[in-house]
Design a protein around this motif. Sequence first.
Motif, PDB file in Angstrom:
ATOM      1  N   ASP A  43      33.652  -9.811 -32.802  1.00 46.25           N
ATOM      2  CA  ASP A  43      34.546 -10.428 -31.729  1.00 46.25           C
ATOM      3  C   ASP A  43      34.377  -9.665 -30.398  1.00 46.25           C
ATOM      4  O   ASP A  43      34.034 -10.449 -29.473  1.00 46.25           O
ATOM      5  N   ARG A  44      34.236  -8.520 -30.455  1.00 50.33           N
ATOM      6  CA  ARG A  44      34.163  -7.673 -28.926  1.00 50.33           C
ATOM      7  C   ARG A  44      32.677  -8.004 -28.389  1.00 50.33           C
ATOM      8  O   ARG A  44      32.479  -8.539 -27.444  1.00 50.33           O
ATOM      9  N   LEU A  45      31.488  -8.148 -29.547  1.00 50.41           N
ATOM     10  CA  LEU A  45      30.344  -8.547 -28.865  1.00 50.41           C
ATOM     11  C   LEU A  45      29.941 -10.008 -28.388  1.00 50.41           C
ATOM     12  O   LEU A  45      29.527 -10.176 -27.536  1.00 50.41           O
ATOM     13  N   LEU A  46      30.848 -10.698 -29.076  1.00 52.23           N
ATOM     14  CA  LEU A  46      30.830 -12.353 -28.947  1.00 52.23           C
ATOM     15  C   LEU A  46      31.557 -12.551 -27.277  1.00 52.23           C
ATOM     16  O   LEU A  46      31.033 -13.166 -26.538  1.00 52.23           O
ATOM     17  N   LYS A  47      32.536 -11.589 -27.191  1.00 55.73           N
ATOM     18  CA  LYS A  47      33.451 -11.758 -25.693  1.00 55.73           C
ATOM     19  C   LYS A  47      32.349 -11.141 -24.700  1.00 55.73           C
ATOM     20  O   LYS A  47      32.461 -11.744 -23.497  1.00 55.73           O
ATOM     21  N   LYS A  48      31.669 -10.218 -25.196  1.00 53.60           N
ATOM     22  CA  LYS A  48      30.764  -9.366 -24.221  1.00 53.60           C
ATOM     23  C   LYS A  48      29.501 -10.267 -23.719  1.00 53.60           C
ATOM     24  O   LYS A  48      29.020 -10.340 -22.501  1.00 53.60           O
ATOM     25  N   TYR A  49      28.924 -10.914 -24.719  1.00 50.66           N
ATOM     26  CA  TYR A  49      27.565 -11.627 -24.431  1.00 50.66           C
ATOM     27  C   TYR A  49      27.695 -13.078 -24.566  1.00 50.66           C
ATOM     28  O   TYR A  49      26.458 -13.758 -24.527  1.00 50.66           O
ATOM     29  N   ASP A  52      31.962 -18.890 -21.819  1.00 55.33           N
ATOM     30  CA  ASP A  52      32.676 -20.021 -22.054  1.00 55.33           C
ATOM     31  C   ASP A  52      32.030 -21.328 -22.347  1.00 55.33           C
ATOM     32  O   ASP A  52      32.625 -22.252 -23.094  1.00 55.33           O
ATOM     33  N   LYS A  53      30.806 -21.478 -21.891  1.00 59.85           N
ATOM     34  CA  LYS A  53      30.155 -22.610 -22.283  1.00 59.85           C
ATOM     35  C   LYS A  53      29.495 -22.311 -23.713  1.00 59.85           C
ATOM     36  O   LYS A  53      28.516 -23.318 -23.864  1.00 59.85           O
ATOM     37  N   GLY A  54      29.345 -21.210 -24.433  1.00 62.21           N
ATOM     38  CA  GLY A  54      28.721 -20.891 -25.580  1.00 62.21           C
ATOM     39  C   GLY A  54      27.592 -20.462 -25.486  1.00 62.21           C
ATOM     40  O   GLY A  54      26.616 -20.455 -26.464  1.00 62.21           O
ATOM     41  N   LEU A  55      27.207 -20.268 -24.206  1.00 59.24           N
ATOM     42  CA  LEU A  55      25.652 -19.682 -24.076  1.00 59.24           C
ATOM     43  C   LEU A  55      25.666 -17.992 -24.316  1.00 59.24           C
ATOM     44  O   LEU A  55      26.504 -17.525 -23.988  1.00 59.24           O
ATOM     45  N   VAL A  56      24.357 -17.647 -24.651  1.00 60.18           N
ATOM     46  CA  VAL A  56      24.154 -16.199 -25.159  1.00 60.18           C
ATOM     47  C   VAL A  56      23.543 -15.650 -24.001  1.00 60.18           C
ATOM     48  O   VAL A  56      22.437 -16.071 -23.747  1.00 60.18           O
ATOM     49  N   TYR A  58      20.945 -13.229 -24.257  1.00 58.14           N
ATOM     50  CA  TYR A  58      20.329 -12.619 -25.208  1.00 58.14           C
ATOM     51  C   TYR A  58      19.401 -11.501 -24.728  1.00 58.14           C
ATOM     52  O   TYR A  58      19.050 -10.521 -25.252  1.00 58.14           O
ATOM     53  N   LYS A  59      18.954 -11.689 -23.352  1.00 56.57           N
ATOM     54  CA  LYS A  59      18.318 -10.433 -22.740  1.00 56.57           C
ATOM     55  C   LYS A  59      19.066  -9.187 -22.768  1.00 56.57           C
ATOM     56  O   LYS A  59      18.525  -8.399 -23.027  1.00 56.57           O
ATOM     57  N   ALA A  60      20.367  -9.285 -22.207  1.00 58.04           N
ATOM     58  CA  ALA A  60      21.146  -8.117 -22.347  1.00 58.04           C
ATOM     59  C   ALA A  60      21.346  -7.641 -23.759  1.00 58.04           C
ATOM     60  O   ALA A  60      21.454  -6.282 -24.117  1.00 58.04           O
ATOM     61  N   TRP A  61      21.687  -8.531 -24.504  1.00 56.79           N
ATOM     62  CA  TRP A  61      22.132  -8.129 -26.363  1.00 56.79           C
ATOM     63  C   TRP A  61      20.696  -7.510 -26.607  1.00 56.79           C
ATOM     64  O   TRP A  61      20.974  -6.645 -27.701  1.00 56.79           O
ATOM     65  N   LYS A  62      19.585  -8.127 -26.383  1.00 59.28           N
ATOM     66  CA  LYS A  62      18.169  -7.370 -27.087  1.00 59.28           C
ATOM     67  C   LYS A  62      18.383  -5.835 -26.893  1.00 59.28           C
ATOM     68  O   LYS A  62      17.965  -5.051 -27.889  1.00 59.28           O
ATOM     69  N   ASN A  63      18.876  -5.383 -25.782  1.00 54.30           N
ATOM     70  CA  ASN A  63      18.753  -3.770 -25.606  1.00 54.30           C
ATOM     71  C   ASN A  63      19.985  -2.997 -25.922  1.00 54.30           C
ATOM     72  O   ASN A  63      20.228  -1.995 -25.401  1.00 54.30           O
ATOM     73  N   ASP A  64      20.845  -3.747 -26.478  1.00 53.51           N
ATOM     74  CA  ASP A  64      22.191  -3.191 -27.065  1.00 53.51           C
ATOM     75  C   ASP A  64      22.609  -3.538 -28.381  1.00 53.51           C
ATOM     76  O   ASP A  64      23.805  -4.420 -28.600  1.00 53.51           O
ATOM     77  N   GLN A  65      21.858  -3.515 -29.403  1.00 54.25           N
ATOM     78  CA  GLN A  65      21.880  -3.775 -30.825  1.00 54.25           C
ATOM     79  C   GLN A  65      22.756  -2.976 -31.752  1.00 54.25           C
ATOM     80  O   GLN A  65      22.872  -3.396 -33.104  1.00 54.25           O
ATOM     81  N   GLN A  66      22.986  -1.821 -31.623  1.00 59.35           N
ATOM     82  CA  GLN A  66      23.634  -0.843 -32.247  1.00 59.35           C
ATOM     83  C   GLN A  66      25.045  -1.396 -33.159  1.00 59.35           C
ATOM     84  O   GLN A  66      24.967  -1.217 -34.303  1.00 59.35           O
ATOM     85  N   GLU A  67      25.791  -1.964 -32.158  1.00 59.95           N
ATOM     86  CA  GLU A  67      26.919  -2.368 -32.799  1.00 59.95           C
ATOM     87  C   GLU A  67      26.787  -3.522 -33.683  1.00 59.95           C
ATOM     88  O   GLU A  67      27.512  -3.705 -34.568  1.00 59.95           O
ATOM     89  N   LEU A  68      25.942  -4.591 -33.248  1.00 56.17           N
ATOM     90  CA  LEU A  68      25.498  -5.736 -33.963  1.00 56.17           C
ATOM     91  C   LEU A  68      25.063  -5.069 -35.452  1.00 56.17           C
ATOM     92  O   LEU A  68      25.187  -5.372 -36.408  1.00 56.17           O
ATOM     93  N   ALA A 179      35.300 -13.920 -33.009  1.00 56.28           N
ATOM     94  CA  ALA A 179      34.921 -14.271 -34.411  1.00 56.28           C
ATOM     95  C   ALA A 179      35.916 -15.200 -35.129  1.00 56.28           C
ATOM     96  O   ALA A 179      37.044 -15.290 -34.592  1.00 56.28           O
ATOM     97  N   TYR A 180      35.526 -15.819 -36.030  1.00 59.36           N
ATOM     98  CA  TYR A 180      36.457 -16.536 -37.171  1.00 59.36           C
ATOM     99  C   TYR A 180      37.254 -15.506 -37.858  1.00 59.36           C
ATOM    100  O   TYR A 180      36.695 -14.490 -38.445  1.00 59.36           O
ATOM    101  N   THR A 181      38.391 -15.653 -38.169  1.00 53.99           N
ATOM    102  CA  THR A 181      39.431 -15.000 -38.933  1.00 53.99           C
ATOM    103  C   THR A 181      40.227 -15.821 -39.734  1.00 53.99           C
ATOM    104  O   THR A 181      40.400 -16.920 -39.360  1.00 53.99           O
ATOM    105  N   ALA A 182      40.450 -15.478 -40.939  1.00 58.57           N
ATOM    106  CA  ALA A 182      41.270 -16.302 -41.934  1.00 58.57           C
ATOM    107  C   ALA A 182      42.518 -16.640 -41.385  1.00 58.57           C
ATOM    108  O   ALA A 182      43.095 -17.809 -41.457  1.00 58.57           O
TER     109      ALA A 182
END
Length: 260
Positions: A43-49, A52-56, A58-68, A179-182
């Motif tokens: 959930d935190r990663l989605l909010k970070k990367y 609000d248009k659902g676009l990602v 990826y360039k920044a996330w590529k260099n920060d994958q430990q939590e994922l 994230a989706y949650t029950a």
Amino acid sequence: MRRIILTVLLAGAVGAALTAFVAPKPGPERTTTAAPIDHATYDRLLKKYVNDKGLVNYKAWKNDQQELNQYLDQLSKNPPATGWSKPEQMAYWINAYNAYTIKLILNHYPVQSIKDIGSKIKIPFVTTPWAAEFFRIGGKKMSLDDIEHGTLRKKYDDPRIHFALVCASISCPRLRPEAYTADKLDRQLDDQGRDFLNNPSKNKVGKESAQLSKYFDWYKGDWNLNGQSVTKWVNKYSTTKLGDNANISYLGYNWNLNEQ
């Protein structure tokens, strides 16, 4: 003689293709009462990367994958247990599909489209990124097709998953920046349906005619289950309602990457 030889060759080719095709596998399920996993990290990663248009980004996330990677490891080691509720199981599998899709893009980034990620083995039915078994869940090799077709579509009988699964492309539904949650799943899926049907870049709905996403064509069987129909599902979420005799056609699909 040529006709006989050609017939044999064609039969052999078809046979090889059918042999090569492997139907999507259902996801593993533990026969325990283990508690559902926490999706807070994802959930935190989605909010970070994800914007609000659902676009990602990826360039920044590529260099920060430990939590994922840690989250994916958690998914891998903790498949749904028999004691989990249906919403808990569905939230797990939807998050898994979207998170592993993101990981697939990051593994190959930069790419212009997920369809650029193809198998080196040029065999019919197994040349797509969705058929690649590039992760394990519960020790079982799995693909994105296994999650979507072998598990979610096969087991849970809820076409709204098509509003939630995101194939990293522009014409896909918006990647939700959470994230989706029950406890929120039903509301989240309905919200995704409203967002998708009322987005004119994905669906153009009029009273007498509509140009719909290819999702409503590709998965027509799902939308027609349990006495439903494409028109009924559209009218459930669209602010403009289709008439019973409305003319329906389908938009082309934009496979370009859903990138910021």
